[in-house]
Design an enzyme around this catalytic site. Sequence first.
Site, PDB file in Angstrom:
ATOM      1  N   ASP A 138      65.935  20.659  34.750  1.00 47.22           N
ATOM      2  CA  ASP A 138      66.973  21.597  34.917  1.00 47.22           C
ATOM      3  C   ASP A 138      68.469  20.526  34.405  1.00 47.22           C
ATOM      4  OD1 ASP A 138      65.666  23.587  36.592  1.00 47.22           O
ATOM      5  OD2 ASP A 138      66.774  23.688  38.149  1.00 47.22           O
ATOM      6  N   ARG A 188      65.372  24.268  26.799  1.00 47.13           N
ATOM      7  CA  ARG A 188      65.077  24.640  27.411  1.00 47.13           C
ATOM      8  C   ARG A 188      66.924  26.207  26.811  1.00 47.13           C
ATOM      9  NH1 ARG A 188      63.999  25.026  32.993  1.00 47.13           N
ATOM     10  NH2 ARG A 188      65.475  25.014  33.687  1.00 47.13           N
TER      11      ARG A 188
HETATM   12  P1  FDA Z   1      75.146  36.969  31.182  1.00 45.89           P
HETATM   13  O1  FDA Z   1      76.135  36.008  32.678  1.00 45.89           O
HETATM   14  O2  FDA Z   1      76.189  36.717  29.659  1.00 45.89           O
HETATM   15  O3  FDA Z   1      74.446  37.804  31.609  1.00 45.89           O
HETATM   16  C1  FDA Z   1      73.678  39.028  30.429  1.00 45.89           C
HETATM   17  C2  FDA Z   1      73.442  39.780  31.366  1.00 45.89           C
HETATM   18  O4  FDA Z   1      72.316  40.146  32.376  1.00 45.89           O
HETATM   19  C3  FDA Z   1      74.170  40.592  32.558  1.00 45.89           C
HETATM   20  O5  FDA Z   1      75.295  41.347  31.957  1.00 45.89           O
HETATM   21  C4  FDA Z   1      73.830  41.810  33.507  1.00 45.89           C
HETATM   22  O6  FDA Z   1      73.237  42.453  33.261  1.00 45.89           O
HETATM   23  C5  FDA Z   1      72.248  40.291  33.538  1.00 45.89           C
HETATM   24  N1  FDA Z   1      72.737  39.759  34.231  1.00 45.89           N
HETATM   25  C6  FDA Z   1      72.993  38.205  34.039  1.00 45.89           C
HETATM   26  N2  FDA Z   1      72.874  37.122  35.803  1.00 45.89           N
HETATM   27  C7  FDA Z   1      72.661  38.224  36.553  1.00 45.89           C
HETATM   28  C8  FDA Z   1      72.324  38.276  37.580  1.00 45.89           C
HETATM   29  N3  FDA Z   1      72.351  37.006  38.276  1.00 45.89           N
HETATM   30  N4  FDA Z   1      72.327  39.111  38.130  1.00 45.89           N
HETATM   31  C9  FDA Z   1      72.063  40.223  37.929  1.00 45.89           C
HETATM   32  N5  FDA Z   1      71.739  40.597  36.564  1.00 45.89           N
HETATM   33  C10 FDA Z   1      72.684  38.890  35.593  1.00 45.89           C
HETATM   34  N6  FDA Z   1      71.359  26.943  34.116  1.00 45.89           N
HETATM   35  C11 FDA Z   1      72.050  25.656  34.312  1.00 45.89           C
HETATM   36  O7  FDA Z   1      73.762  25.124  34.487  1.00 45.89           O
HETATM   37  N7  FDA Z   1      71.155  25.057  34.654  1.00 45.89           N
HETATM   38  C12 FDA Z   1      69.946  25.449  34.531  1.00 45.89           C
HETATM   39  O8  FDA Z   1      69.159  24.939  34.325  1.00 45.89           O
HETATM   40  C13 FDA Z   1      69.315  26.809  34.133  1.00 45.89           C
HETATM   41  N8  FDA Z   1      68.330  27.184  34.545  1.00 45.89           N
HETATM   42  C14 FDA Z   1      67.883  28.382  34.158  1.00 45.89           C
HETATM   43  C15 FDA Z   1      66.286  28.922  33.783  1.00 45.89           C
HETATM   44  C16 FDA Z   1      65.961  30.758  33.979  1.00 45.89           C
HETATM   45  C17 FDA Z   1      64.704  30.847  33.268  1.00 45.89           C
HETATM   46  C18 FDA Z   1      67.653  31.436  33.547  1.00 45.89           C
HETATM   47  C19 FDA Z   1      66.939  32.655  32.743  1.00 45.89           C
HETATM   48  C20 FDA Z   1      68.883  30.744  33.810  1.00 45.89           C
HETATM   49  C21 FDA Z   1      69.108  29.318  34.450  1.00 45.89           C
HETATM   50  N9  FDA Z   1      70.227  28.855  34.121  1.00 45.89           N
HETATM   51  C22 FDA Z   1      70.253  27.917  34.284  1.00 45.89           C
HETATM   52  C23 FDA Z   1      71.486  30.144  34.681  1.00 45.89           C
HETATM   53  C24 FDA Z   1      72.236  30.821  33.277  1.00 45.89           C
HETATM   54  O9  FDA Z   1      72.749  29.233  32.758  1.00 45.89           O
HETATM   55  C25 FDA Z   1      72.975  31.473  33.612  1.00 45.89           C
HETATM   56  O10 FDA Z   1      73.455  31.384  34.457  1.00 45.89           O
HETATM   57  C26 FDA Z   1      72.076  33.285  33.692  1.00 45.89           C
HETATM   58  O11 FDA Z   1      70.870  33.017  32.788  1.00 45.89           O
HETATM   59  C27 FDA Z   1      73.770  34.154  33.454  1.00 45.89           C
HETATM   60  O12 FDA Z   1      73.498  34.079  32.060  1.00 45.89           O
HETATM   61  P2  FDA Z   1      73.162  35.087  30.766  1.00 45.89           P
HETATM   62  O13 FDA Z   1      72.549  34.517  29.906  1.00 45.89           O
HETATM   63  O14 FDA Z   1      71.995  35.910  31.300  1.00 45.89           O
HETATM   64  O15 FDA Z   1      74.277  35.529  30.428  1.00 45.89           O
END
Ligand code: FDA
Length: 316
Positions: A138, A188
Amino acid sequence: MRRILVSASENRWLRERAPRYRFIRSAASRFLPGENVEDALAAARRLADHGIGTLLTQLGENVTVRAEAEAVVAQYLNLIERIRVASLPTEISVKLTQLGVDLDREFCFSNLGKLIGNLPLAVDHTPGESIEKTLWIDMEQSKYVDVTLELYGRMRKTNQNAGVCVQAYLRRTKKDVESLISMGASVRLVKGAYSESPEIAIPKKKDVDENYFRLAQMLLAPEARHEGVRAVMATHDPQLIGRIIEWAASQGIARDQLEFAMLYGIQRSEQLRLAREGYRTGVLVSYGTFWFPWFMRRLAERPANVLFLVRNLFSR
Ligand code: FDA
């Protein structure tokens, strides 16, 4: 709101007390199949039945004594063995601060080595397909990026089955991605979950999304694929996913060459749709008792989740 929630995730007093409240535990359960390894393995099995791979992670960060990090390694070794016995399409993802990087980076590096040396060999994401299992690292707060990439680079010299997360909100990430591509890394790509200053991180969501798209293009470009890069698009953002799919199709990238990952409990129907349509799809399943900071970061990602927490308070 985001900053308050991320600060709450780092507050020791709250970390110890908040999980005692039932309404908080109940709200967090939406994102966790349970606190035990059995719960995580059962979730992995259910997802595998839908053609979805998993990444398991035991919650915990910033250990302060060596014995704690050693216990984490022992628990992960046990998990790796259970994944092997159950033949699950499951990989693991670890945090360096949970493996003791704050105490001693060489100690942390040797802990990583113990885990990677025990990985089972192959994972079937989709029937008939198999790729090597990867130990994922991570990415945590920006102060850990240098050490994470350094230990990752050293690990890759002896073992190719290591992957690392990079965050699109950091201004430095384009350069980091360039060097990861040149080593044929497994990467990732996420937006980033911590609170960072505008000097370090791009402040506007729209710009972070754009940067994410550009980094995705770099990781999927012919040169990157030629180097052997494995790129995982870890996002729930439907617009971004749609854009990446459309662009990849225009470049002739086959569906099974595109890999997406989401978090357990978020956008479940989208996870199923992607898997059904033939994209490699993974879900990160977290488990363990140390879930408070992680849960606060999930709330910070989507303010509507706070309403969900409040609803749990009144529905008791
Ligand atoms: P964004 O935040 O723009 O969300 C897009 C849409 O997705 C939202 O409008 C909502 O509908 C949905 N959504 C997103 N988050 C949600 C939530 N918590 N609850 C409900 N709905 C939600 N970060 C990091 O700093 N270090 C890491 O190692 C990782 N590892 C990691 C692994 C995996 C497999 C994932 C999916 C994510 C991570 N993250 C992470 C977290 C990442 O940085 C980020 O904070 C989240 O994925 C939310 O961002 P989105 O890309 O989903 O977009």
